[in-house]
Scaffold this active site. Sequence first.
Site, PDB file in Angstrom:
ATOM      1  N   LYS A  33      14.595   7.929  12.282  1.00  0.00           N
ATOM      2  CA  LYS A  33      13.635   8.460  11.322  1.00  0.00           C
ATOM      3  C   LYS A  33      12.312   7.719  11.480  1.00  0.00           C
ATOM      4  O   LYS A  33      12.242   6.527  11.190  1.00  0.00           O
ATOM      5  CB  LYS A  33      14.130   8.273   9.882  1.00  0.00           C
ATOM      6  N   GLU A  60      14.099  -5.998  10.091  1.00  0.00           N
ATOM      7  CA  GLU A  60      12.838  -6.687  10.377  1.00  0.00           C
ATOM      8  C   GLU A  60      11.949  -6.408   9.187  1.00  0.00           C
ATOM      9  O   GLU A  60      11.512  -5.268   8.988  1.00  0.00           O
ATOM     10  CB  GLU A  60      12.191  -6.115  11.649  1.00  0.00           C
ATOM     11  N   CYS A  79       3.482  -7.131  10.258  1.00  0.00           N
ATOM     12  CA  CYS A  79       4.417  -7.958   9.493  1.00  0.00           C
ATOM     13  C   CYS A  79       4.211  -9.442   9.781  1.00  0.00           C
ATOM     14  O   CYS A  79       4.468 -10.283   8.927  1.00  0.00           O
ATOM     15  CB  CYS A  79       5.855  -7.548   9.806  1.00  0.00           C
ATOM     16  N   GLU A 133       2.914 -10.319   0.235  1.00  0.00           N
ATOM     17  CA  GLU A 133       2.423  -9.688   1.449  1.00  0.00           C
ATOM     18  C   GLU A 133       1.476  -8.555   1.088  1.00  0.00           C
ATOM     19  O   GLU A 133       1.858  -7.615   0.398  1.00  0.00           O
ATOM     20  CB  GLU A 133       3.592  -9.126   2.257  1.00  0.00           C
TER      21      GLU A 133
END
Lengths: 502, 500
Positions: free
Chosen positions: B193, B269, B303, B400
């Site tokens: 996906k 991850e 990231c 973040e």
Amino acid sequence: MPATFSHHFDTPLYNEKATIQTGLFINGVFVDGLNHSTIDVINPSTGKTITQVSEGTAKDVDRAVEAARNAFNTSWGLKVPGATRGQFLYKLATLMEESLDEIAAIESLDNGTAFGVVKGWVVPFSIGLIRYYAGWADKISGQVIETDEGRLTYTRHEPIGVVGQIIPWNAPLLMFAMKIAPALAAGNTIVIKPSELTPLSALRVCSLVQEAGFPPGVLNVVVGYGNTVGSAISSHMDIDKIAFTGSTLTGRKVMEAASKSNLKNITLELGGKSPNIIFNDADVDQAVNWACHGIFFAQGQICFAGSRIYVQSGIYDEFLAKFTARSKMHKIGDPFGADSYQGPQISSTQTERVMGYIKSGVDQGAKVHLGGQRHGEQNGNFITPTIFTNTTPDMKIVQEEIFGPVSVVIKFEDQQDVIQQANDTIYGLAAAVFTQNITQAFEVGHALKAGTVWVNCYNEVSAAVPFGGFKQSGIGREYGSYALEHYVNVKAMHINIGHKME
Amino acid sequence: MASVFTHEFNTPAYKGKTSFNTGLYIDGKFVEGSDKTTIDVVNPATGKIVTKVAEATAKDVDIAVAAAHKAFETTWGLNMGGAGRSKLLGKLAQLMEEHQQELAALEALDNGKTFTWAMDLDTTFAIDTIRYYAGWADKIHGQVQETDEKKLSYTRHEPIGVVGQIIPWNFPLLMMSWKLGPALATGNCIVMKPSEFTPLTAIRMCELIHEAGFPPGTFNLLTGYGHTVGAAISGHMKIDKVAFTGSTLVGRKIMEAAAKSNLKDITLELGGKSPNIIFDDADVDQAVNWAAHGIYWNHGQACCAGSRIFVQSGIYDDFLAKFTEKTRSLKVGDPFDVDSYQGPQVSKIQYDRIMDYIQSGKDQGATVHLGGDRNGTEGFYINPTIFTDTTPDMKIVQEEIFGPVGVVIKFEDEEDVIRQANDTVFGLAAAVFSQNINRALNTAHRLKAGTAWVNCVNQLHSNVPFGGFKQSGIGRELGEYALHNYTAIKSVQVNLGHVM
């Protein structure tokens, strides 16, 4: 001060004294649980209490984690070289060997497996595991990776930190050794929960851990229940990784708790319903002996037990007759009896569970070809080796893990069909094939969806050979070099030697 | 019939045409979703809809999984040897190279990153990753263990089966290659996906995968939403493993769904708040350039972004002045302008989220040293932003942001900065700038992160593992290490003479 348990064994096979500290083992000392409560340790052979041990609770897990974290930051982890960690493990193995008989007796008393088996195999194998990983401790290497000459690029295989470990009651000392050894070799510190049903051998070994000189806090043992201590470990925010061996049901809870707490990494060793496929051209006498070993060893309380025995039609009658006769030869009785092979199931709860499965087999129309009853006292924990025939694939005794001395023997004709039947399970822990034909052995063996496939043998495990499940039998591998992967954190290092940035 | 997206690029950076089927790719065919619904693809540079693509639902996941299993049992898995898998992956890399500009242009259009970055980094690295794993495909070795001479004991490193892969929108094509490469090389079949925000390059890749000759069902692409398709994948009883890259929040849900369904193995991850520590003895000019790259690369949507920049007091003023100058020089503009460095953020949702963080920084008393506002009036552009005078508990220091927002923090003491750097739930990456060999390596070794850069940042290679400590993830991608994520270890023990 927590108590000491002393027991004078007076049996045909062992008549020495054993002494165990019964406290929790935290930060290098035996302490009472903060709740000051205890757990009764029951002798499965008699149903009587052997002793009490201290009960740990979530607060004890906290102080164990704190001790483990301190040790990791100061006296273990990367603070001591691998060779030193190895030396501690070798020393522990030597001390265990010096007390081998005593440890075996304690284990046999607590778990119910025959003393001869525990002394002859379980304890030596456990010691061997610790020695095996002692040898790995200074060989945990990263890679140096070629990128270009303007860089130095390498990986460090660092210890993860504080690992939580939860082990079951079916082979307590072996489970203990196989968990602590790779974790310690790789430099982690540990908070481990033995089963509340069988804590004694772990506690005995803790005294040897002390004697071996492991820095305090490196190994911590918190005896307690799954819903208190086990749960606290799985969801602890300062435990960096968890390893669990036990039921698939509980394995799910552990993984869920890990996901909801700090995303700690997990390894799981869960249940099985392992097929043992015996072809017409097998050495039938050998197949019979291995098949017996496969399902009746340790009272059938083995996650990789060969509980579904598929026998090709050409040898079915001969096999069944010999298998029945061989199963009858097993002497059931007190683990310390002179020629006992099979001891009691671990507890009355487990015994009832197994008896419940036997009843379901009968209710669903299978035939009790042998056994199917309690042995001896009707409220004791001994069950006769049991063989079911005339089953259908949908029966509970064919689908579900019974975890007792109960086998189903299923006739088959066609190689492709038996492979399909063997693989038609949510489990995938082990499997076996018996044939003398080299092509058939490997065609079938390789087609079986299981983490371990035995050809012309069963239950063979080795320190160097990885073990673990496909599908819902688990995640990850134990033993061998493979276990080390689960106890290290890979860090990639990129050192810029000469690349300029605009 | 699934529709076709046709687009003519007529821009300074790229002139060319693209035309491809925008259906789901299942079992070697492009198809509409079961519900026949579509998802709008928005150009973040303008906020306008570019095209519609087919939307998948849970039912389509079932169909794809069935196709994948069929392929695994017949034409892929261990039925196609490693050399065969290698050849197909090599062919795919070659086709990607032939269409590299087109792929880069689609990526820039869909994601907002500049065409130049998409060419020089995203597509180039993606092609390299596929080639790298093509080389591994016929080198998936087990072990033979010595036990004794009456036994043969060995392991097979088998493909797991059908793997589910869920990838994010920040590096769409690159993330696709990191997932596809090792999974196919080891013989698995995939149900993937892509992000519903950035499906175009993944969909375009399906035609290349098809052209390369991968058997139908080996690779299946389902564009859809997280709560439908993503959830269906993580909770699927017949998907044997799931690999996810995305937020830590969603990572937890994936792991929980895996636990509650069939105990499928997982690799994750997740997010990061990576520290970049610059000591007095750093090469300041280089540190400035690397630090800018660390936080502004990909508009901060990485990231591993070095979003917490710790600067030792001796060089703080010098660094800040130069870093500000450097940041000002970064051109924010249309992805297809030749000199643009930074394009728009990927979506309105992300834009709002970043602006909220900037506001929280202001509210909590930090100083906006540079930027902190929107760029232009059209599209989701944000000016590269520098915050100073922060405290450790501020949201902009803890959480973040995933945007072009850097926090510059002065430090004095070496021990203290290492402690501050490690004081986070994340552990994805870290960087150290120092010319002193002891300081550089000791500090870098002590940082709790899956990747540590010394005198550089954001350096990634196909053959070097990447992944997180702590809540930044489970498992490693890239390198030989990624192969472990996609193999099931079977131990085979053959009795050659032990008598029972």
